[in-house]
Each structure stands twice: as structure tokens, then as C-alpha cells.
Design a protein around this motif. Structure first.
Motif, PDB file in Angstrom:
ATOM      1  N   LEU A  60      29.112 -12.196  27.041  1.00  0.00           N
ATOM      2  CA  LEU A  60      29.531 -11.743  28.374  1.00  0.00           C
ATOM      3  C   LEU A  60      28.668 -10.579  28.860  1.00  0.00           C
ATOM      4  N   ILE A  61      28.344  -9.683  27.951  1.00  0.00           N
ATOM      5  CA  ILE A  61      27.497  -8.534  28.304  1.00  0.00           C
ATOM      6  C   ILE A  61      26.081  -9.004  28.653  1.00  0.00           C
ATOM      7  N   ASP A  63      25.182 -12.001  29.856  1.00  0.00           N
ATOM      8  CA  ASP A  63      25.160 -12.833  31.069  1.00  0.00           C
ATOM      9  C   ASP A  63      25.829 -12.169  32.275  1.00  0.00           C
ATOM     10  N   LYS A  64      25.955 -10.863  32.265  1.00  0.00           N
ATOM     11  CA  LYS A  64      26.719 -10.189  33.312  1.00  0.00           C
ATOM     12  C   LYS A  64      26.117 -10.351  34.705  1.00  0.00           C
ATOM     13  N   ASN A  65      24.825 -10.682  34.811  1.00  0.00           N
ATOM     14  CA  ASN A  65      24.184 -10.806  36.124  1.00  0.00           C
ATOM     15  C   ASN A  65      24.009 -12.255  36.573  1.00  0.00           C
ATOM     16  N   LEU A  70      28.090 -16.587  33.475  1.00  0.00           N
ATOM     17  CA  LEU A  70      29.211 -15.675  33.252  1.00  0.00           C
ATOM     18  C   LEU A  70      30.537 -16.399  33.420  1.00  0.00           C
ATOM     19  N   LEU A  74      33.315 -16.778  30.636  1.00  0.00           N
ATOM     20  CA  LEU A  74      34.615 -16.193  30.966  1.00  0.00           C
ATOM     21  C   LEU A  74      35.735 -17.202  30.798  1.00  0.00           C
TER      22      LEU A  74
END
Length: 388
Positions: A60-61, A63-65, A70, A74
């Protein structure tokens, strides 16, 4: 003629779910036999689950952009977190399950005519059928899930679950693939079993309320001034009062044991349904991944809907208990019995409700609110994706 626990044991209604959770090491045992194996099984399942959780958090960190990546991470992250929270809550309240089992041995839950037994069995079998259908959809979703890397173009040599892997996946693809599939299977079967166990217990409560309603309607309150008749009427009515109190306590035990887990299930379902719907519009329709997402969407809808449906039934059946008096000849009763009737009617004015997290009522109204919230977030997510 009335039935007893020898004719039909209410504890057998969830015997399959109990066996599955015992195998996983999460259902409490009354004896110490094979206790070490029981503990080892639970630790092994938890090790798989928490390892996968850590992998997803790191991903998650990373692919945050990227909105699409994401969203996919998620989706599985929220499902996994919900499962672990429900499981932790289940383990924390596990001894309450033994208390619930003991409640189902009380004579007050039995001792009614055999025609009532047919009604009870019918409702329980209906719930079992729903549980089987839910399990089948979970199995189909898992099968489609595992086939995505093999049958979808562009997905070759990819892992089923999104997550950070601290080594070259292509060199150890198949062991990693098997590890993730085992983790997913554990999550699915334990999570679905806890759900079905909860539905079964709620169904027993609603069926007992229905039996109570029938018993109240069939009481003949006409005593004709004969003391013996008045005594029989009073005993029958007091038995119904005790039955009502026992069922209400049973419902509260269910709520205390499962309420917190259901709350996070409802909260995450809003996000999961939203994200699943979003991924379905950006994934090509003639693909295995789309088939998996569609089946997963169906599983999530069924999971939330059944909690709301069975909670709604308990609320409506308990709310109609007071109306059962009007189906009998209560107006022909003695003054003393009428006073007791008035007190009991006051107790039954407020319906018995099951809640998630102590403040969200399990009802069809809640289900519609979940769907509305999911659609609202879906529209926002789609807008962000179009802009990006």
C-alpha cells in the motif's frame, strides 16, 4: 405431546461450523485432550494471516500514487483486516460460546408441541441452505481467483494477492503462489464459518420468538371463576414470560460475542463493495479477473445482506409478540392475570435488536444505507480515476 432436547438438540444446528472452527483451533474445547495440537493449529493459521497482512501494508505504501493498483491492494487489505479483527474478537470472546451452548440446553427452549418443532426445523434448514449457497460462492470465487494468473493475458507469472515480496518472485513463483493461495483459503473458510455460525444462532433466536408467539396466542384465558383453571392459565402464562426472558438473554449473549466484529464488517463492506465495483469497470469484461470480481462482489453483498436480514427478522418477530395477545381471548381473563399481562406488554413494547458495535442496528434499513454509502464512494473513486 411435547418435544425435548432428546428429540432435537438445538446445539446441533451449528455442529458443522463448530467442527470447522475446532479444526482451525479457534473454537473453545471443554476438555484438554489434544490441546497442544489445537493451539498449534491456531498459531499456524494466524502466522499465515499476519504474514500476508504485513506484505499488503508495505505494498500500500509503495502504490500510494497509483489509483488502480492502490484500489486493488486496498480491496484485499480491507477484507484481510476485517477478517483478522473478527477472528481476534472471536478468540477474545471464545468462552462465551460455551455459555451460549449451555443456554441452548435450558428446558425452557423445549417442551412445546411437535408442530412447533417442525416450524423450528424449517427455519433452521432454511438458514443452513443459505449458508451452503454462501460457501459455494466463496469456493467459486477462490477458484476463479487462483486461475487469474494462468488464464488472463498480461497476468502470467503474477501472484494472486497484491503484496510486497522481499525476493525475486520469478525464481520462487510456485512456492509463493501456493503460500498466498493457502493464506486466502484459510481466510475464506474461517471468515465464512464465523459468519454462518452467527446467522445460525440468530435464526435459533428468531425461531424461538415465533414459537413464543404461537404459545401466547393459544392460551385460553377463560377460567369461569374456577381456581384450578386460573392456576393452569397463570402457569402457562408464566412459562411464556420465562421463555421470553430466556430468548432475550440469548440474543444479548450473541450480540456481546459478535457485535464488534460485525461493526468492522459493515464499515469495511462499504469500502470493499465500492472498490470491487470500481475495479469491475476498469477490468476487461471477457477476463477471468472480471469473473472473480463479480463473484467476490456477490459474496460481499450476501455476507452483509444476511447479517441485516437475520437481524431484521429478530427485530420484527420480537416486536410482534405483544400483538399475539390480541389473537387470544385475553379479555376473558381474571383481574390478577390482566395485571401480569399489562406488565409483560410493557416489556415487549420495545423490540429486541441486534447491533453492530452497540449502535448500528442489524436491519434492512442499515443494508440500504451501506449500499448508498458504497455508491457515493464509488462515484468519487471513478471521478478521481478519470481525472488521473
Amino acid at each position: 405431546m411435547s418435544f425435548s432436547i432428546k428429540d432435537y438438540d438445538l446445539r446441533n444446528t451449528f455442529s458443522i461450523e463448530k467442527s470447522l472452527l475446532l479444526f482451525a483451533g479457534f473454537y473453545p474445547r471443554r476438555d484438554t485432550k489434544n490441546s497442544s495440537l489445537h493451539t498449534f493449529s491456531a498459531l499456524m493459521h494466524l502466522c499465515f494471516a499476519y504474514t500476508q497482512l504485513l506484505s499488503m501494508i508495505i505494498q500500500l505504501i509503495i502504490d500510494k500514487n497509483d489509483v488502480s493498483k492502490l484500489s486493488e491492494t486496498l480491496l484485499f487489505f480491507m477484507t484481510h483486516v476485517t477478517f483478522l479483527y473478527k477472528l481476534t474478537n472471536f478468540i477474545y470472546h471464545r468462552n462465551n460460546l460455551l455459555d451460549i451452548e449451555d443456554s441452548l440446553t435450558l428446558p425452557i427452549f423445549y417442551g412445546f408441541p411437535f408442530d412447533r418443532l417442525g416450524q423450528l426445523k424449517s427455519e433452521i434448514e432454511s438458514c443452513k441452505t443459505i449458508g451452503k449457497i454462501f460457501r459455494i460462492t466463496c469456493v467459486v470465487a477462490l477458484a476463479l481467483y487462483g486461475l487469474v494468473p494462468y488464464l488472463d493475458k498480461g497476468k502470467s507469472m503474477t501472484l494472486p494477492l497484491p503484496g510486497w515480496i522481499p525476493y525475486n518472485v520469478r525464481k520462487c513463483y510456485y512456492p509463493t503462489y501456493m503460500f498466498q493461495m493457502i493464506s486466502v483459503c484459510i481466510t475464506a473458510y474461517v471468515n465464512s464459518t464465523i459468519d454462518i455460525l452467527t446467522w445460525m444462532l440468530i435464526t435459533v433466536a428468531s425461531a424461538e420468538f415465533e414459537i413464543l408467539k404461537g404459545n401466547l396466542e393459544k392460551i385460553d384465558y377463560r377460567s369461569n371463576g374456577v381456581k384450578e383453571h386460573s392456576k393452569i392459565i397463570e402457569n402457562n402464562f408464566n412459562k411464556c414470560v420465562k421463555h421470553h426472558k430466556a430468548v432475550v438473554n440469548f440474543v444479548y449473549k450473541i450480540e456481546y460475542t459478535f457485535s464488534d466484529g460485525i461493526f468492522l464488517q459493515f464499515f469495511s463492506s462499504v469500502i470493499v463493495i465500492c472498490v470491487t465495483g470500481f475495479l469491475m469497470i476498469i477490468v476487461p469484461i471477457p477476463s477471468m479477473q472480471f469473473g472473480f470480481l463479480a463473484m467476490y462482489f456477490l459474496c460481499m453483498m450476501c455476507q452483509v445482506a444476511m447479517y441485516c436480514w437475520y437481524g431484521h427478522i429478530v427485530m420484527t418477530t420480537s416486536d410482534n409478540i405483544g400483538h399475539s395477545f390480541y389473537m387470544s381471548n385475553w379479555y376473558e381473563s381474571d383481574i390478577t392475570i390482566r395485571k401480569n399481562l399489562s406488565i409483560f406488554l410493557e416489556k415487549t413494547k420495545k423490540p429486541v435488536t441486534l447491533t453492530a458495535g452497540k449502535f448500528i442496528t442489524l436491519s434492512l434499513t442499515t443494508f440500504t444505507r451501506i449500499l448508498r454509502s458504497s455508491y457515493s464512494y464509488f462515484a468519487v473513486l471513478q471521478h478521481l480515476y478519470d481525472n488521473s
